[in-house]
Structures are given as C-alpha cells and as structure tokens.
Scaffold this active site. Structure first.
Site, PDB file in Angstrom:
ATOM      1  N   GLN A 100      -5.057  -1.605   9.367  1.00 52.24           N
ATOM      2  CA  GLN A 100      -4.942  -2.926   8.753  1.00 52.24           C
ATOM      3  C   GLN A 100      -5.504  -4.007   9.679  1.00 52.24           C
ATOM      4  O   GLN A 100      -5.178  -4.054  10.866  1.00 52.24           O
ATOM      5  CB  GLN A 100      -3.467  -3.195   8.417  1.00 52.24           C
ATOM      6  N   ASP A 124     -11.467   2.433   3.676  1.00 58.30           N
ATOM      7  CA  ASP A 124     -11.809   1.012   3.581  1.00 58.30           C
ATOM      8  C   ASP A 124     -13.315   0.814   3.423  1.00 58.30           C
ATOM      9  O   ASP A 124     -13.770  -0.268   3.080  1.00 58.30           O
ATOM     10  CB  ASP A 124     -11.385   0.284   4.869  1.00 58.30           C
ATOM     11  N   LYS A 153       0.846  -1.208   0.000  1.00 54.66           N
ATOM     12  CA  LYS A 153       0.000   0.000   0.000  1.00 54.66           C
ATOM     13  C   LYS A 153       0.878   1.255   0.000  1.00 54.66           C
ATOM     14  O   LYS A 153       0.596   2.229  -0.697  1.00 54.66           O
ATOM     15  CB  LYS A 153      -0.944  -0.011   1.208  1.00 54.66           C
TER      16      LYS A 153
HETATM   17  N1  L34 Z   1      -8.206  -2.566   6.948  1.00 55.50           N
HETATM   18  N2  L34 Z   1      -7.444  -4.654   6.404  1.00 55.50           N
HETATM   19  C1  L34 Z   1      -7.941  -3.474   6.023  1.00 55.50           C
HETATM   20  N3  L34 Z   1      -8.197  -3.176   4.715  1.00 55.50           N
HETATM   21  C2  L34 Z   1      -7.931  -4.083   3.740  1.00 55.50           C
HETATM   22  O1  L34 Z   1      -8.243  -3.817   2.478  1.00 55.50           O
HETATM   23  C3  L34 Z   1      -7.387  -5.313   4.105  1.00 55.50           C
HETATM   24  N4  L34 Z   1      -7.022  -6.258   3.167  1.00 55.50           N
HETATM   25  C4  L34 Z   1      -7.178  -7.688   3.496  1.00 55.50           C
HETATM   26  C5  L34 Z   1      -6.509  -7.917   4.862  1.00 55.50           C
HETATM   27  N5  L34 Z   1      -6.729  -6.839   5.817  1.00 55.50           N
HETATM   28  C6  L34 Z   1      -7.163  -5.588   5.459  1.00 55.50           C
HETATM   29  C7  L34 Z   1      -5.951  -6.106   2.359  1.00 55.50           C
HETATM   30  O2  L34 Z   1      -5.369  -5.049   2.203  1.00 55.50           O
HETATM   31  C8  L34 Z   1      -6.429  -8.340   2.350  1.00 55.50           C
HETATM   32  N6  L34 Z   1      -5.624  -7.287   1.767  1.00 55.50           N
HETATM   33  C9  L34 Z   1      -4.633  -7.475   0.784  1.00 55.50           C
HETATM   34  C10 L34 Z   1      -3.910  -6.422   0.235  1.00 55.50           C
HETATM   35  C11 L34 Z   1      -2.919  -6.637  -0.705  1.00 55.50           C
HETATM   36  C12 L34 Z   1      -2.629  -7.895  -1.129  1.00 55.50           C
HETATM   37  C13 L34 Z   1      -3.349  -8.944  -0.618  1.00 55.50           C
HETATM   38  C14 L34 Z   1      -4.341  -8.737   0.330  1.00 55.50           C
HETATM   39  C15 L34 Z   1      -1.538  -8.101  -2.111  1.00 55.50           C
HETATM   40  O3  L34 Z   1      -0.733  -7.229  -2.350  1.00 55.50           O
HETATM   41  N7  L34 Z   1      -1.465  -9.315  -2.710  1.00 55.50           N
HETATM   42  C16 L34 Z   1      -0.471  -9.680  -3.699  1.00 55.50           C
HETATM   43  C17 L34 Z   1       0.531 -10.663  -3.133  1.00 55.50           C
HETATM   44  C18 L34 Z   1       1.185 -10.230  -1.896  1.00 55.50           C
HETATM   45  C19 L34 Z   1       2.091 -11.270  -1.296  1.00 55.50           C
HETATM   46  O4  L34 Z   1       3.134 -11.566  -1.894  1.00 55.50           O
HETATM   47  O5  L34 Z   1       1.753 -11.778  -0.225  1.00 55.50           O
HETATM   48  C20 L34 Z   1      -1.200 -10.357  -4.854  1.00 55.50           C
HETATM   49  O6  L34 Z   1      -0.694 -10.296  -5.975  1.00 55.50           O
HETATM   50  O7  L34 Z   1      -2.251 -10.953  -4.609  1.00 55.50           O
END
Ligand code: L34
Length: 286
Positions: A95, A118, A51
């Site tokens: 988060q 959010d 982020k």
């Molecule tokens: N308050 N909490 C709050 N807001 C959110 O919107 C979230 N979420 C979920 C968990 N808790 C939260 C996220 O940000 C899930 N989540 C989230 C954000 C980013 C990624 C995955 C979940 C992400 O960047 N995923 C990458 C891979 C990352 C890795 O290597 O682990 C992807 O390509 O899916």
C-alpha cells in the site's frame, strides 16, 4: 444527469469473481493476496481494511503484513523476496504511500511482475505502453468499467485527464487511448485548463484538490469521473469535483465516496483472481 453507482458496479464484478473463485477452489486453489502496509496512515488503514473485506467476500485468502514506520528498506525488500518465492501467494500489494526513507520505485521494482496485482512494476507499465493489457492498474481499470457501465461508447470521444501521476493519470490516459478516445492530459502547468476541460466528452479528475473541477469547466452532458478522495478537517470525504455544482451539467457523474474507491478494490480482486488462474495453469502443466 445520472449518478454512476460505483458501489453497485463493483458489487456486480465482485459477485462474478466470487462465483469463479468457488469453481477454482474445487481444484484446490484459493487465490491468496499478500497485503503490506507500512506505518499508521489512517487512510491507508481504511483502504487496506476494505481490500481485506473484499477478499473475504469473494472467497480469497488475504494475509496482512503490518510493518512499523521505521522498517528499513532492506527488511521490506526481504519480505517481498520471500513473498515472491512463496508459491502459495498469488498477488502482492504494498500500500502506498510509503514512509519517505523508502524509495517507492525500488519497492515496485522488487514485486515480481507476475504477482504485481497493482500493475506498478515497470514490466507491467511497459506492457501497457506497448499494447499488452493483461494486468491493469486497479484505479484506471475501474475508471474504464465505470465509463462502460453508462453504455456510452468511448470511441472517437474527446477525453481529458487532469493529473499525470504514475498510478492514475498516465495509465488512465493510455487506457482511454486504447479505447479510441482522443486524449489530452492536463496538469498543474497547463495553460487554459478551463477551455480544454470544457471540450471534454469524458472528464477524469485526478488532481488531489477538493472541489477543483467546477461547473464552468464542464461541457453540458459530459461524463465526469471523480478520482479524488480528499479528507476534510471535519473528516468528511470530498472528491476533486464540486459535485453539487457539476451534477446539474454533467450527463453522468461519479460520487465520492462510492465511485472510484470501490472500483479500485473490485479490480484488485480481478487481478488477484487472474494471477491465481495462472498458478492453476502452471500447476496442472507441471
Ligand atoms: N499500492 N497503493 C497501492 N495500490 C492502490 O490501489 C492504492 N490505492 C490508492 C492509495 N494507495 C494505493 C488505493 O487502494 C487509493 N486507493 C483507494 C482504495 C480504496 C478506497 C479509496 C482509495 C475506498 O475504499 N474508498 C471508499 C471510501 C473509503 C473511506 O471511507 O475512506 C469510497 O467509497 O470511495
């Protein structure tokens, strides 16, 4: 079968925001996101870092508040109060998950609805229920963008959402309904899950179990959106969908990683930009 490239779609959205942000900053406003992270959850750390990187990419300021696992509920709520009152902060994100001793609902309630990028505050949740789609939760909004990127219409289609969480399942069902899909929400107590899923033109998997959705649950040609991010013992990420098996049957499918994750972040940038725009309007109106 076509793979929906969440990375590419998210980059397109971030590039649009980057351009608009450059214009907005000419009027002296740089969108600013405050990110609160509590404890040392390694996955949360990765997501928060992603982020912050996205903020840098689009030209926002981001300020991180990394709090110790042992922080009290009152300390956390006190920080949120200060950020609510800080006119230099446009968006506040805490988060999830939070440590067990802190009530997540109380925290979501405390974040001012105008800075609630959010869209987890009950005011924003209620607005969505009543048809005001001004601030959308990031993952569900990202899912809708991924579906839109296929060029296939949602209107009149049968959509099945597996999972009923407040942050993904329930709001995603509302957005699909608003887009004129016929929506079914399934969960752990659902009977005949397979038969229901097999009717889906659009299947959203938000279960939290690696490889839960198998080919026999998928209709030929369906659009399959995989919201799961399950970390295996080997450290590898796996979605809720058995990608290898389902890919041969689906019309469109999102990968993990590179599907919903990057889109969640792109939509966070969009919400933060919109929150900053509202600040500009207030400042110019005095
Ligand atoms: N308050 N909490 C709050 N807001 C959110 O919107 C979230 N979420 C979920 C968990 N808790 C939260 C996220 O940000 C899930 N989540 C989230 C954000 C980013 C990624 C995955 C979940 C992400 O960047 N995923 C990458 C891979 C990352 C890795 O290597 O682990 C992807 O390509 O899916």
């Amino acid at each position: 079968m076509k793979i929906i490239d969440g990375k590419a779609v998210s980059l397109r959205i971030k590039d649009e925001i980057k351009e608009k942000t450059a214009k907005l900053s000419e009027s002296g406003i740089i969108p600013t996101l405050a990110v609160i992270i509590v404890g040392n959850d390694p996955a949360s750390r990765v997501y928060v870092n992603n982020k912050k990187k996205a903020c840098e990419y689009v030209g926002f300021n981001s300020v991180e508040y990394a709090l110790d696992e042992s922080v009290s509920r009152n300390e956390l709520l006190g920080l949120i109060d200060r950020l609510n009152a800080d006119s230099g902060v446009d968006g506040i994100l805490c988060q999830l998950p939070l440590p067990k001793h802190i009530d997540e609902n109380a925290v979501m309630n405390a974040i001012s609805y105008e800075k609630d990028v959010d869209a987890f505050n009950p005011i924003n949740v209620g607005r969505i229920m009543s048809g005001d789609f001004g601030m959308l939760p990031c993952t569900p909004a990202g899912i809708m963008e991924l579906i839109a990127s296929t060029g296939e219409s949602v209107c009149g289609k049968r959509a099945v959402v597996i999972g009923r969480s407040n942050i993904v399942g329930k709001p995603t069902a509302m957005l699909l309904l608003n887009a004129d899909a016929t929506v079914t929400v399934c969960h752990s107590k659902t009977k005949n899950l397979k038969d229901i899923c097999r009717q889906a033109d659009i299947l959203i998997a938000a279960v939290g179990k690696a490889g839960f959705v198998t080919a026999d649950m998928v209709k030929e040609g369906a659009t399959v959106i995989d919201v799961g991010i399950n970390r295996g013992k080997d450290g590898k990420l796996r979605g809720d969908v058995d990608f290898e098996g389902v890919a041969g049957k689906a019309g469109y499918i999102t990968p993990v990683p590179g599907g919903c994750g990057p889109m969640t972040i792109a939509m966070l940038m969009k919400n933060t930009y919109n929150a900053a725009l509202r600040r500009q309007n207030t400042e110019t109106c005095g």
